[in-house]
Design an enzyme around this catalytic site. Structure first.
Site, PDB file in Angstrom:
ATOM      1  N   ASP A   1     -16.391  70.096 -37.556  1.00 54.14           N
ATOM      2  CA  ASP A   1     -17.610  69.625 -36.893  1.00 54.14           C
ATOM      3  C   ASP A   1     -18.410  70.735 -36.209  1.00 54.14           C
ATOM      4  OD1 ASP A   1     -15.741  70.159 -34.959  1.00 54.14           O
ATOM      5  OD2 ASP A   1     -15.809  68.206 -33.983  1.00 54.14           O
ATOM      6  N   HIS A   2     -17.802  71.884 -35.959  1.00 49.36           N
ATOM      7  CA  HIS A   2     -18.504  72.942 -35.222  1.00 49.36           C
ATOM      8  C   HIS A   2     -19.200  73.942 -36.154  1.00 49.36           C
ATOM      9  CE1 HIS A   2     -16.189  71.541 -31.807  1.00 49.36           C
ATOM     10  NE2 HIS A   2     -16.725  72.443 -31.012  1.00 49.36           N
TER      11      HIS A   2
ATOM     12  N   ASP B   1      -9.821  71.618 -27.742  1.00 50.10           N
ATOM     13  CA  ASP B   1     -11.222  71.516 -27.370  1.00 50.10           C
ATOM     14  C   ASP B   1     -11.273  70.925 -25.967  1.00 50.10           C
ATOM     15  OD1 ASP B   1     -14.109  71.529 -28.899  1.00 50.10           O
ATOM     16  OD2 ASP B   1     -14.003  70.163 -27.184  1.00 50.10           O
TER      17      ASP B   1
ATOM     18  N   ARG C   1     -23.190  70.761 -21.554  1.00 45.67           N
ATOM     19  CA  ARG C   1     -23.195  72.117 -20.976  1.00 45.67           C
ATOM     20  C   ARG C   1     -24.571  72.746 -21.116  1.00 45.67           C
ATOM     21  NH1 ARG C   1     -17.297  73.459 -23.319  1.00 45.67           N
ATOM     22  NH2 ARG C   1     -16.227  72.630 -21.499  1.00 45.67           N
TER      23      ARG C   1
ATOM     24  N   SER D   1     -15.383  75.966 -21.986  1.00 46.13           N
ATOM     25  CA  SER D   1     -14.703  75.770 -23.267  1.00 46.13           C
ATOM     26  C   SER D   1     -13.238  76.206 -23.250  1.00 46.13           C
ATOM     27  CB  SER D   1     -15.468  76.563 -24.321  1.00 46.13           C
ATOM     28  OG  SER D   1     -14.602  77.038 -25.312  1.00 46.13           O
TER      29      SER D   1
ATOM     30  N   ARG E   1     -11.815  77.700 -25.711  1.00 44.31           N
ATOM     31  CA  ARG E   1     -11.621  78.717 -26.756  1.00 44.31           C
ATOM     32  C   ARG E   1     -10.648  79.804 -26.310  1.00 44.31           C
ATOM     33  NH1 ARG E   1     -17.967  80.039 -26.142  1.00 44.31           N
ATOM     34  NH2 ARG E   1     -17.916  77.828 -26.543  1.00 44.31           N
TER      35      ARG E   1
END
Ligand code: MIC
Ligand code: SF4
Length: 648
Positions: A64-65, A119, A379, A533, A535
């Protein structure tokens, strides 16, 4: 003494430690999710752990990203993810099926279970009564391998809702109100549990808007009870069998209580560049709008898009506004296409995007220079849209749609009569884009395109560490600052040498080169370092550049864990005034760091550039975490302990 809902779910998943606030516990994870931007690393790490099949009850890999395919990288990575999913027992949600959190809510959300996702908005599933937590990819890989998830028991905050939202006021305004009151640090070390009479006035997708943006408060997660509204939702999704009623005991005790009267709220907006810069929409009425973007895992449900379509029906988007809309999932997209709402959106002049994260992560639709962009996202960090000087406001779909019509930030209450949205008794169900794992896994060959580079390895912690202060930053530094995203950088997520060139790019473009030239060193941070995030690249890429420790006033939860996972020491100023004494470029040495860690004493740093000034730094690390740091990260530690941590 009664139990909160949070404690009920945590205690039924406890595999280590005592359920007492502040203590470290190990939790059994029922389900996991990954997305493509964090998934490549997570699965490479899962492979390195060496388990033949996931040990979870359900693991889903979403695409999806990274969906803007301007080169071979993203498509190659998707093929890698599809083949690895087939081989290891993971379901694969194809690009176009929707944003992970929206699809998870619709198709897999199940009250009372635990979910770990790579996520930060994984807590969206708290809307359906799950304890859903965001984590780094490596923690998710360990969970897929059957390992427990470790965390310190957060405080549990009861958010007691009363009343009912007024016309044109939405769930987004509830969470913006909390952000206004508590700020982006206000939820750190906390789980928000919703209760009170107002809960039953909110549908599951509305609850999910609130739990989604609990991440912006810095909360570990947020959770709603499972009640008739949950049953109604699961029934409409054809999953009544997944329903169980769940709630806190009447006499449950909480660490803190916050009260919100839903009837008293009005449309709110978070001004640039932080989600807690919240004001009333009515105060912004003179601000001219260039872009309005509707979608993201926060606000892209069927009800959201039907509301927007009803507001826009028969009207035209203002000539100076670009309105972009991304439905949250194939289910939403298909349903609004079938019932005609999509035609109303198109007729109004909206630009329709695919069901992905899209503009939320700077994958296209970057606004013009200096633009004002209204977004229903979660965000609004500086530069995240892809345009550094764009001014991003976070608003509800109602406010975004109203403003797209007028060209100014508009309080939707000025529109007159509220559109009536009828929820379908049954959603359209078609899981054909969710590919089950292979029945012959031994025959599946994992595809690895040239963008997949091996995992970098970290050495064990030596007796002493030294180096220069490579960078000094202030409070609330986000992982978007540390490791930016966007269409140019995101395709490099599976290529650490390449992505590390962009570390701190928006803060100091020379950082990466300097770090390599100096053979690593230290970063000095303020409060809430690493918010946002999940990440893990924000730890992995600095590790690759040789960052040995980050010394900050305080850390955000997921990034703190990611630093440890990759063998970077997260140190905290014992005396916050020392922050001002250390300058960028100073030469630091910690002569006895290994011994001090072994003895669990504060670590001593000497500043050779400031007359050998001495500082003490503390570390909130458990024995387990100290061991991980000493081994050079969780993967090394997992391998060296011969077994997976707390294998269940
Ligand atoms: C985000 O919203 O920042 C992301 C992109 O979804 C991240 C994950 C990532 O960086 O891949 C998140 O929220 O964890
Ligand atoms: Fe995707 Fe944005 Fe949600 Fe992150 S916050 S998962 S980028 S939609």
């Amino acid at each position: 003494m009664g139990q909160s809902l949070t404690y009920k779910i945590l205690s039924s998943h406890l595999v280590g430690g005592n359920l007492k606030q502040g203590e470290e516990i190990a939790l059994k994870i029922d389900r996991t999710l990954t997305q493509d931007a964090t998934g490549t690393m997570a699965y490479l790490q899962f492979e390195a752990i060496g388990v033949p099949k996931v040990k979870t009850e359900l693991s889903v890999s979403y695409i999806d990203h990274n969906t803007l395919q301007t080169g071979f990288e993203n498509a190659d990575d998707h093929r890698f993810l599809q083949t690895i999913a087939a081989k290891y027992g993971i379901f694969y949600s194809k690009a176009g099926n929707g944003i992970c959190h929206q699809v998870n809510l619709e198709r897999f959300g199940i009250p009372g279970k635990t979910l770990l996702g790579s996520d930060s908005h994984t807590p969206t599933a708290g809307g359906v009564g799950m304890i859903a937590i965001g984590a780094g990819g490596l923690d998710v890989a360990v969970a897929m391998g059957g390992g427990a998830f470790y965390m310190n028991v957060p405080k549990v905050v009861l958010v007691k809702l009363s009343g009912k939202l007024q016309d044109f006021v939405s769930a987004k305004d509830v969470i913006l109100e909390l952000l206004r009151r508590l700020t982006v640090k206000g939820g750190v070390g906390r789980i928000f549990e919703y209760g009170g009479e107002g809960v039953k006035t909110l549908s599951v997708p509305e609850r999910a808007v609130i739990t989604n943006m609990g991440a912006e408060l810095g909360a570990t997660t947020s959770v709603f009870p499972s009640d008739e509204r949950t049953m109604e939702f699961l029934k409409a999704e054809g999953r009544i069998q997944d329903y169980t009623p769940l709630s806190a005991d009447e006499d449950a005790v909480y660490d803190e209580v916050i009260e919100i009267d839903l009837s008293s709220l009005e449309p709110l907006a978070a001004k640039p560049h932080m989600p807690d810069q919240v004001v009333k929409v009515s105060e912004l009425k003179d601000v001219k709008v260039d872009q309005s973007a509707i979608g993201s895992c926060t606000n892209s449900s069927y009800a959201d898009l039907m509301t927007v379509a009803a507001i826009l029906k028969g009207k035209k988007v203002h000539p100076d506004v670009s309105l972009v809309i991304s439905p949250g999932s194939k289910q939403v997209f298909e349903m609004i296409a079938k019932n005609g709402a999509l035609a109303d959106l198109i007729a109004s002049g909206a630009r329709i995007l695919e069901s992905t994260c899209g503009p939320c992560i700077g994958m296209g639709q970057a606004p013009r220079s200096g633009a004002v962009s209204l977004r229903t996202f979660n965000r609004n960090f500086e530069g995240r849209s892809g345009t550094k000087d764009a001014k991003i406001y976070l608003v509800s779909p109602q406010t975004a749609a109203a403003s797209a019509l007028t060209g100014y930030i508009t309080d939707p209450r000025t529109l007159g009569k509220v559109p009536e949205i009828k929820m379908p008794e049954k959603f359209d169900i078609d899981d054909s884009m969710i590919i089950p794992p292979s029945t012959k896994p031994e025959e599946v060959e994992v595809y690895r395109g040239p963008n997949i580079k091996p995992l970098p390895v970290q050495q064990k912690l030596p007796e002493s560490i030294s180096g220069k202060v490579l960078l000094k930053v202030g409070d609330n530094i986000t992982t978007d600052h540390i490791m930016p995203a966007g269409s140019k950088i995101l395709p490099l997520r599976s290529n650490i040498p390449a992505i590390s060139k962009y570390v701190f790019e928006t803060v100091d473009p020379a950082f990466s080169e300097r770090a390599l030239k100096e053979k690593g060193g230290f970063v000095i941070g303020g409060e809430n370092y690493g918010q946002g995030s999940s990440r893990e690249h924000a730890a992995l890429a600095p590790m690759y550049l040789g960052v040995k420790a980050v010394i900050a006033k305080s850390f955000a939860r997921i990034h703190f864990a990611n630093l440890i996972n990759f063998g970077i020491l997260p140190l905290i100023f014992e005396n916050p005034a020392d922050y001002d004494k250390i300058k960028q470029g100073d030469e630091l040495i910690a002569p006895d760091i290994l011994k001090e860690l072994n003895e669990r004493k504060p670590v001593t740093f000497i500043n050779k550039s400031q007359g050998n000034a001495e500082y003490k730094f503390k570390y909130n690390l458990t024995d387990r975490q100290v061991k991980i740091i000493k081994e050079g990260g969780l993967l090394n530690e997992t391998k060296s302990s011969q077994q997976h941590p707390a294998t269940i």
